[in-house]
Design an enzyme around this catalytic site. Structure first.
Site, PDB file in Angstrom:
ATOM      1  N   ARG A  84      13.268 -12.620   8.939  1.00  0.00           N
ATOM      2  CA  ARG A  84      14.135 -13.714   8.501  1.00  0.00           C
ATOM      3  C   ARG A  84      15.044 -14.168   9.642  1.00  0.00           C
ATOM      4  O   ARG A  84      15.362 -13.397  10.539  1.00  0.00           O
ATOM      5  CB  ARG A  84      14.988 -13.275   7.306  1.00  0.00           C
ATOM      6  N   LYS A 113      12.522 -15.156  -0.148  1.00  0.00           N
ATOM      7  CA  LYS A 113      13.962 -14.929  -0.214  1.00  0.00           C
ATOM      8  C   LYS A 113      14.747 -16.200  -0.535  1.00  0.00           C
ATOM      9  O   LYS A 113      15.853 -16.122  -1.074  1.00  0.00           O
ATOM     10  CB  LYS A 113      14.460 -14.302   1.098  1.00  0.00           C
ATOM     11  N   HIS A 161      19.102  -7.225  -6.567  1.00  0.00           N
ATOM     12  CA  HIS A 161      18.160  -6.848  -5.516  1.00  0.00           C
ATOM     13  C   HIS A 161      17.857  -5.361  -5.698  1.00  0.00           C
ATOM     14  O   HIS A 161      18.514  -4.504  -5.124  1.00  0.00           O
ATOM     15  CB  HIS A 161      18.784  -7.120  -4.144  1.00  0.00           C
ATOM     16  N   SER A 184      17.046  -0.805   3.291  1.00  0.00           N
ATOM     17  CA  SER A 184      15.852  -0.304   3.971  1.00  0.00           C
ATOM     18  C   SER A 184      16.067   1.120   4.489  1.00  0.00           C
ATOM     19  O   SER A 184      17.107   1.422   5.078  1.00  0.00           O
ATOM     20  CB  SER A 184      15.509  -1.234   5.138  1.00  0.00           C
ATOM     21  N   LYS A 210      13.926   3.595  -1.610  1.00  0.00           N
ATOM     22  CA  LYS A 210      13.826   2.846  -2.868  1.00  0.00           C
ATOM     23  C   LYS A 210      12.375   2.721  -3.349  1.00  0.00           C
ATOM     24  O   LYS A 210      12.074   2.986  -4.508  1.00  0.00           O
ATOM     25  CB  LYS A 210      14.449   1.457  -2.669  1.00  0.00           C
ATOM     26  N   THR A 211      11.494   2.321  -2.448  1.00  0.00           N
ATOM     27  CA  THR A 211      10.085   2.148  -2.836  1.00  0.00           C
ATOM     28  C   THR A 211       9.456   3.484  -3.197  1.00  0.00           C
ATOM     29  O   THR A 211       8.759   3.616  -4.209  1.00  0.00           O
ATOM     30  CB  THR A 211       9.295   1.496  -1.683  1.00  0.00           C
ATOM     31  N   ASP A 232      11.510  -5.339  -6.309  1.00  0.00           N
ATOM     32  CA  ASP A 232      12.512  -5.898  -5.392  1.00  0.00           C
ATOM     33  C   ASP A 232      13.557  -6.814  -6.023  1.00  0.00           C
ATOM     34  O   ASP A 232      14.705  -6.794  -5.608  1.00  0.00           O
ATOM     35  CB  ASP A 232      11.787  -6.671  -4.277  1.00  0.00           C
ATOM     36  N   ARG A 286       4.319  -6.369   7.234  1.00  0.00           N
ATOM     37  CA  ARG A 286       4.449  -6.554   5.790  1.00  0.00           C
ATOM     38  C   ARG A 286       3.088  -6.717   5.122  1.00  0.00           C
ATOM     39  O   ARG A 286       2.131  -7.201   5.724  1.00  0.00           O
ATOM     40  CB  ARG A 286       5.283  -7.807   5.500  1.00  0.00           C
TER      41      ARG A 286
END
Length: 531
Positions: free
Chosen positions: A56, A201, A220, A238, A242-243, A257, A322
């Site tokens: 981004r 996003k 989020h 990050s 979390k994942t 997400d 990604r």
């Protein structure tokens, strides 16, 4: 140029003879290959590269300063204002640029799995692979009836023209790249960058404005549901896990997400997943690994020239590699992607100072404090010049995507915690027994045991002790975890060294929190460190 003109310009483009509407996945893959925008990998996924922009571009993101929203936006470095005149002039240039292309690709779909609150979206792409990305990341129409009831006037449209480069001296941008969001015209204008994540996003930013206006908390976070229908939310930046922790074979995934929390419960905003895949392996993350197949999009992943097998450990293009795929590529999901009210909320942090407890119960005030703080730490060695852990705060665990005042989201969270009697925990997946370089990373098996105990209600009435620096309530016992691990001071060889580091982090929390001038006194006094 007025609003009607802008609308007509878009209508003419979308209805042009060179435009393809809602192509199927095989048709889009064929177009990607025919146009040489990407290549097929060994698993059947499409691999594309994004040139100089591999992530981004926050300094190139703007919100159009319009009368109806001007007093609602939290203006600043995240939400930079741009004038309507600048937006409209650039918009006309982009439309003219796209009219000259031989092919344009349009996807019509939705954001929001709950049909009562979903937003119609339209994505207009110069690249076929971007349109495939949109097809997989947003919610796809399932029947002809879905599109028959599609309200074009209510839709937000993304217009993406990566090969159009802005001239900052003429166009009023900061660089050749730009991401501009107009709430009145319901348009996201993207140019100069090929990074597909800007589309995802941007719509999240839109939903972070629209949902709270309808008394729905946008979040989020990832979300899953247990066999008894119990819902859990996982917030974390990050590297916090979390994942990994939300992908539980005993629980079904709602989404990974972006979510909304309405008066009816939780719903996924998206229809797909956008997973980081640096270091990806089937052993560590089998669900993600096996989801990358025909129809998926790999971004900036290195491939073997002959076999086209991805090398997920290779960061030649970027660390931010990604994978984009539809949520249906995951076996263990909730369909449609919605469930009831959360029973448990987990805030994840990777504290490299080694001073936060591995798990602690939060009061409502502490939950709001840590939600606003959004703390984790960068490790030494990850960036040039960093020789010791660096504190990182991201408001509400998603500050780059919040158009409204952060306290608006925190207040809504506090109300919902009260209303639904939600248990909230702070889980530290970082260091124990000393800071980074001295101690060791918390064992994943311990973290899993703590999260499982929290989700199954085993910590609801457990005896706790209050941490005398951060004021957190630490369970004295957790099944499957040694008691001494639970209190960080007991894991350090030198107690004085522990308190020095703990107070250092406590001061960082307090310094960061000074930016919230309109927070209630109860959150400041009862939510944060007590030293």
């Amino acid at each position: 140029m007025n609003k009607v003109d802008v609308s007509n310009e878009l209508t003419h483009l979308v209805n042009g003879t060179n435009t393809y509407h809602n192509l199927s996945v095989p048709q889009l893959v064929e177009k990607v290959l025919e146009r040489k925008e990407g290549v097929l990998t060994a698993s059947g996924a499409v691999r594309a590269t994004t040139g100089k922009y591999t992530g981004r571009s926050p300094k190139d993101k703007f919100i159009v300063e319009e009368a109806s929203i001007k007093d609602k936006i939290d203006w600043g470095t995240v939400n930079q204002p741009i004038s309507e005149e600048v937006f409209e002039k650039l918009y006309v240039k982009v439309i003219e640029h796209l009219k000259k292309k031989n092919e344009i690709f349009v996807f019509k779909g939705f954001a929001g799995a709950d049909v009562r609150y979903r937003l119609p979206i339209q994505v207009v792409n110069e690249f076929a692979w971007h349109n495939l990305f949109a097809h997989q990341l947003f919610i796809r129409p399932e029947t002809d009836n879905d599109l028959e009831n599609y309200d074009t006037k209510e839709a937000f449209t993304i217009v993406s023209a990566p090969t159009f480069k802005a001239d900052p001296s003429v166009d009023g941008t900061n660089s050749e790249a730009f991401i501009m969001l107009s709430f009145e015209k319901r348009i996201v204008l993207i140019g100069g960058t090929e990074y597909a994540g800007e589309m995802k996003k941007s719509i999240f930013s839109v939903m972070n404005f629209l949902l709270p206006e309808n008394n729905i908390l946008s979040m989020h976070c990832s979300a899953n549901v247990g066999q008894e229908g119990d819902v859990a939310l996982f917030f974390g930046l990050s590297g916090t896990g979390k994942t990994t922790l939300s992908a539980d074979p005993k629980r079904r995934l709602i989404g990974d997400d972006e979510h909304g929390w309405s008066n009816s419960g939780v719903f996924n905003i998206e229809g797909g997943c956008y997973a980081k895949c640096i270091g990806l392996s089937r052993e560590k993350e089998p669900q993600i690994f096996d989801a990358i197949r025909f129809g998926s999009v790999l971004e900036n992943v290195v491939l073997d020239d002959e076999s086209r097998v991805p090398d997920y450990d290779n960061a030649f293009f970027t660390e931010n590699t990604r994978a984009a795929y539809p949520i249906e590529a995951i076996d263990n999901i909730v369909k449609p992607s919605l469930a009831g009210h959360p029973n448990t909320i987990i805030f994840l942090t990777a504290d490299a100072f080694g001073v936060l407890p591995p798990i602690s119960k939060l009061t409502k005030e502490q939950a709001m404090y840590h939600f606003l703080s959004g703390y984790t730490s960068k490790l030494a060695g990850t960036e040039r010049g960093i020789t010791s852990p660096q504190t990182t705060f991201s408001t509400c665990f998603g500050s780059p995507f919040l158009p409204l005042q952060a306290t608006r989201y925190a207040e809504m969270l506090g109300q919902k915690i009260d209303e639904h009697n939600v248990q909230v925990f702070l889980v530290n997946t970082g260091w124990t027994g000393g800071e980074y370089g001295v101690g060791s990373r918390m064992k994943l098996s311990y973290t899993r045991a703590m999260v499982q105990a929290a989700l199954e209600g085993e910590l609801e009435n457990v005896e706790t002790i209050q941490d005398n620096v951060f004021g957190l309530h630490i369970p004295l016992q957790v099944p499957g975890v040694p008691d001494e691990v639970l209190q960080p001071v007991k894991t350090w060889d030198n107690e004085d060294a522990y308190y020095k580091k703990a107070k250092e982090l406590a001061e960082a929390f307090k310094d960061n929190f000074k930016k919230f001038s309109n927070v209630s006194e109860a959150i400041v006094k009862q939510g944060g460190p007590i030293v």
